[in-house]
Design a protein around this motif. Structure first.
Motif, PDB file in Angstrom:
ATOM      1  N   VAL A   1       1.432  88.149  86.454  1.00 18.25           N
ATOM      2  CA  VAL A   1       0.519  89.004  85.697  1.00 18.25           C
ATOM      3  C   VAL A   1       0.567  88.636  84.215  1.00 18.25           C
ATOM      4  O   VAL A   1      -0.463  88.533  83.542  1.00 18.25           O
ATOM      5  N   LEU A   2       1.757  88.429  83.692  1.00 15.76           N
ATOM      6  CA  LEU A   2       1.927  88.053  82.300  1.00 15.76           C
ATOM      7  C   LEU A   2       1.212  86.740  81.989  1.00 15.76           C
ATOM      8  O   LEU A   2       0.468  86.634  81.009  1.00 15.76           O
ATOM      9  N   LEU A   3       1.408  85.732  82.850  1.00 11.69           N
ATOM     10  CA  LEU A   3       0.817  84.417  82.571  1.00 11.69           C
ATOM     11  C   LEU A   3      -0.701  84.454  82.696  1.00 11.69           C
ATOM     12  O   LEU A   3      -1.411  83.791  81.929  1.00 11.69           O
ATOM     13  N   ARG A   4      -1.226  85.213  83.647  1.00  5.65           N
ATOM     14  CA  ARG A   4      -2.685  85.340  83.769  1.00  5.65           C
ATOM     15  C   ARG A   4      -3.265  85.998  82.512  1.00  5.65           C
ATOM     16  O   ARG A   4      -4.327  85.609  82.027  1.00  5.65           O
TER      17      ARG A   4
ATOM     18  N   HIS B   1       8.063  88.851  75.636  1.00  3.87           N
ATOM     19  CA  HIS B   1       6.826  88.234  76.135  1.00  3.87           C
ATOM     20  C   HIS B   1       5.844  89.309  76.608  1.00  3.87           C
ATOM     21  O   HIS B   1       4.640  89.230  76.333  1.00  3.87           O
ATOM     22  N   TYR B   2       6.342  90.313  77.332  1.00  2.00           N
ATOM     23  CA  TYR B   2       5.463  91.384  77.808  1.00  2.00           C
ATOM     24  C   TYR B   2       4.895  92.186  76.642  1.00  2.00           C
ATOM     25  O   TYR B   2       3.699  92.531  76.637  1.00  2.00           O
TER      26      TYR B   2
ATOM     27  N   PHE C   1       0.821  92.489  75.978  1.00  2.00           N
ATOM     28  CA  PHE C   1       0.101  93.744  76.210  1.00  2.00           C
ATOM     29  C   PHE C   1      -0.297  94.441  74.911  1.00  2.00           C
ATOM     30  O   PHE C   1      -1.141  95.336  74.941  1.00  2.00           O
ATOM     31  N   ALA C   2       0.297  94.068  73.773  1.00  2.00           N
ATOM     32  CA  ALA C   2      -0.040  94.723  72.508  1.00  2.00           C
ATOM     33  C   ALA C   2      -1.341  94.162  71.950  1.00  2.00           C
ATOM     34  O   ALA C   2      -1.777  93.057  72.294  1.00  2.00           O
ATOM     35  N   TYR C   3      -1.968  94.962  71.093  1.00  2.00           N
ATOM     36  CA  TYR C   3      -3.157  94.521  70.364  1.00  2.00           C
ATOM     37  C   TYR C   3      -2.934  94.918  68.910  1.00  2.00           C
ATOM     38  O   TYR C   3      -3.022  96.090  68.550  1.00  2.00           O
ATOM     39  N   ARG C   4      -2.605  93.956  68.074  1.00  2.00           N
ATOM     40  CA  ARG C   4      -2.204  94.246  66.702  1.00  2.00           C
ATOM     41  C   ARG C   4      -2.890  93.296  65.724  1.00  2.00           C
ATOM     42  O   ARG C   4      -3.384  92.250  66.101  1.00  2.00           O
ATOM     43  N   SER C   5      -2.853  93.692  64.464  1.00  2.00           N
ATOM     44  CA  SER C   5      -3.280  92.830  63.370  1.00  2.00           C
ATOM     45  C   SER C   5      -2.308  93.028  62.219  1.00  2.00           C
ATOM     46  O   SER C   5      -1.734  94.108  62.054  1.00  2.00           O
ATOM     47  N   ASP C   6      -2.125  91.991  61.439  1.00  2.00           N
ATOM     48  CA  ASP C   6      -1.286  92.121  60.255  1.00  2.00           C
ATOM     49  C   ASP C   6      -2.071  92.674  59.068  1.00  2.00           C
ATOM     50  O   ASP C   6      -1.549  92.779  57.965  1.00  2.00           O
ATOM     51  N   ALA C   7      -3.330  93.040  59.282  1.00  2.00           N
ATOM     52  CA  ALA C   7      -4.176  93.542  58.203  1.00  2.00           C
ATOM     53  C   ALA C   7      -3.842  95.003  57.900  1.00  2.00           C
ATOM     54  O   ALA C   7      -3.363  95.744  58.754  1.00  2.00           O
TER      55      ALA C   7
END
Length: 619
Positions: free
Chosen positions: A491-494, A400-401, A405-411
């Motif tokens: 923090v995760l849920l926010r 879940h974390y 926190f990641a920022y990804r694309s499958d492109a």
């Protein structure tokens, strides 16, 4: 007809494809900063079936001619696969200007290829040179299959003769095509062949190199080459032909270099908003200073500190004198991260703006990869992935974390991105709302965000709907350092709530897409219902209960879409009044003095502003 007009006759449309090594401009001429080993490694991988491209070797004469003709032919050098420095004089001047230009002369490269790389049975194509020169070359290196065409003198001004030379290369495919018709004719011909799109192999614009190898011209002794006096030996050999080049034109390189030094501009401004996380900044400064493919003056880091006390000031100033790149510091009280970032973008000097957060560490080729994608794929904005690196591994809910926190694309790299739409689980869209956590764009494209004060996702959605191209660069990775204090369920849920709120809120960006908005609301209702039911399993299974709370937070975020669609208030106008120049004993020689700019802004106007320099401490 001018040479520039002849070059313009060729279709110059660049097709997306494999990235070329990034060039840097010095004295208005693009150079590829690679050494002879890298060049040979690249050439060794080329095959006879690869689409035609070419290598140029600019020297002092090329640089002065380009300056004199006001850059008429500079696009030919830009379009080359490699633009290698052929002059030890240019390399020396570049070193004094802080630009690294390894010397790879056309003569040395040609000799190495014929001696060690090209098999005697292999076909090679030569354009230029007499039949006698070609015969001598064949005898010296045992070459069995040479295809030779010698165009008439002045052929470059005759489109039919240029076409005949290009078609000869197309009819005789070879891994290596030696173009020895003098500069700039050979460079113009190489580009014409490339843009016809029918030839294969790689063209080497080698000038008089074949004459040196066959003994028709004597090359300077090694000691003269090392002493950078090869020009004097050439002048002594051919005084009537070379006196003007070396005694009249060549000295102009000093004037060109001086103009370059005065006009040198920042290419990329790295924008870093910071708020009480100054302990992470030294490593960030180090990583930005270690970026490949750039000289020291091409990058600046602009820190904008929006904490009340300006806590990052001391650390930024301390590391500024040790960094190879320029560093600037802005302090603005009472504004959030978006408006602080807008202020930094306004004050930035770079042609491009690169955005990262204070907790991220870029890879060494981060900026180089971004600029390659911008150039090759004609991107208005380039986005890259963010990978979380945890200070301590999460004891629970690790997946879940990582997802939050990641920022990804499958492109794949070069894919033009679109906003994620309802029920789109794979494809071109990003898995999270578009953000400037790792992004690069022209400063001109950022003006809309600076005036509107929009959140990232709204701003980028507006850019897309106005016809701009957002392109993904999978190689431009940055690592976000996640402190242990962030590994808490609330923090995760926010974070999940806010991401979902922005996902749905982008549907309201101008112009709004009400169909997408209804789709997100429907998905939000389903997530809220399913998440609430699954959250009841918390007493039985914490993992299943957290999955339910995760879905619940995502659903509620989509239902609260209005919080992700509004534009923030614009940044108050800030007028910068530079102080009188003062000597700064703290600054390193040749480096821009670190200016500590402090702005105090209210909700509607600037109430007070002043400039402040830290006084030097006593020894």
């Amino acid at each position: 007809m001018k040479l520039g007009e002849l070059a313009a006759m060729v279709d110059t449309t660049v097709q997306p494809g494999r990235a070329r090594p990034l060039k840097q401009k010095f004295c208005e001429m693009p150079f590829t900063g690679v050494g002879v080993r890298d060049v040979l490694r690249y050439l060794d991988m080329r095959t006879v079936n690869d689409p035609f491209t070419y290598i140029v070797t600019p020297n002092v004469d090329h640089v002065v001619r380009n300056w004199r003709d006001k850059g008429e032919l500079v696009e030919i050098y830009e379009d080359a696969e490699l633009s290698l420095c052929d002059s030890r004089i240019v390399s020396l001047i570049g070193r004094f200007s802080g630009v690294s230009l390894p010397v790879v002369t056309g003569s040395d490269l040609t000799a190495i290829l014929l001696e060690y790389t090209i098999d005697p049975q292999e076909r090679i194509t030569i354009i230029g040179g007499s039949a006698e020169v070609v015969a001598k070359l064949a005898r010296r290196y045992g070459l069995r299959d040479i295809r030779h065409h010698n165009p008439p003198m002045g052929f470059i001004r005759d489109p039919a003769a240029v076409m005949e030379a290009a078609q000869f290369v197309e009819r005789n495919p070879s891994r290596f095509v030696f173009l020895a018709v003098g500069s700039p004719q050979q460079e113009i011909l190489a580009r014409a062949i490339k843009h016809r799109g029918q030839a294969t192999g790689i063209g080497l614009c080698v000038g008089a190199s074949l004459l040196f190898l066959t003994g028709n011209l004597q090359r300077a002794p090694l000691w003269m080459q090392r002493a950078k006096l090869e020009w004097l030996h050439r002048l002594a050999q051919e005084p009537r032909r070379m006196w003007r080049r070396y005694l009249y034109d060549a000295p102009k390189i000093l004037r060109i270099a001086a103009d370059h030094q005065r006009e040198q501009r920042v290419l990329v401004s790295v924008i870093v908003p910071t708020d009480r996380h100054e302990e992470l900044l030294p490593r960030l400064i180090e990583r930005c200073g270690a970026q490949t493919g750039f000289n020291a003056d091409a990058i600046e880091i602009v820190f904008v500190d929006y904490s009340a006390e300006g806590s990052a000031r001391a650390i930024v100033e301390r590391h500024a004198t040790r960094s190879r790149v320029r560093i600037r510091y802005l302090h603005s009280r009472g504004i959030g991260m978006v408006r602080a970032r807008n202020l930094a973008a306004t004050e930035a000097k770079g042609e491009f703006l690169a955005f990262i957060t204070e907790c991220t560490l870029p890879t060494p080729s981060w900026l180089e990869a971004m600029l390659k994608v911008h150039r090759i794929y004609d991107a208005d904005v380039v986005l890259g992935p963010v990978e979380p690196v945890f200070e301590t591994e999460p004891a629970s809910y690790g997946s879940h974390y990582r997802r939050a926190f990641a920022y990804r694309s499958d492109a794949t790299t070069g894919t033009a991105l679109e906003p994620r739409r309802p029920l789109q689980f794979t494809g071109g869209g990003s898995f999270v709302p578009f953000a400037t956590r790792n992004a690069m764009m022209l400063k001109a494209n950022y003006a809309a965000m600076s005036s509107a004060g929009s959140d990232d996702s709204v701003f980028l959605a507006r850019l897309l709907r106005s016809g701009k191209r957002l392109v993904w660069c999978a190689e431009a990775t940055v690592e976000e350092q996640i402190p242990a204090g962030q590994l808490r369920p609330m923090v995760l849920l926010r974070r999940v709530f806010r991401q979902s709120q922005l996902t749905a809120g982008t549907a309201m960006a101008d112009p709004p897409s009400y169909g997408d908005l209804l789709g997100w609301i429907g998905i939000g209702l389903l997530q809220t219902a399913a998440g609430s039911a699954r959250a009841l399993l918390w007493p039985i299974s914490r993992e299943r209960g957290m999955s339910g709370l995760h879905s619940l937070a995502a659903g509620l975020g989509k239902l609260a879409f209005l919080g992700g669609s509004h534009a923030r208030k614009p940044v108050p106008a800030v007028i910068v009044e530079p102080p009188a120049p003062q000597p700064d004993p703290v600054a390193a020689p040749g480096k821009e003095t670190v200016i500590l700019e402090t702005f105090k802004s209210g909700p509607s106007r600037v109430s007070r502003r002043w400039w402040r320099r830290r006084a030097p401490t006593a020894a």
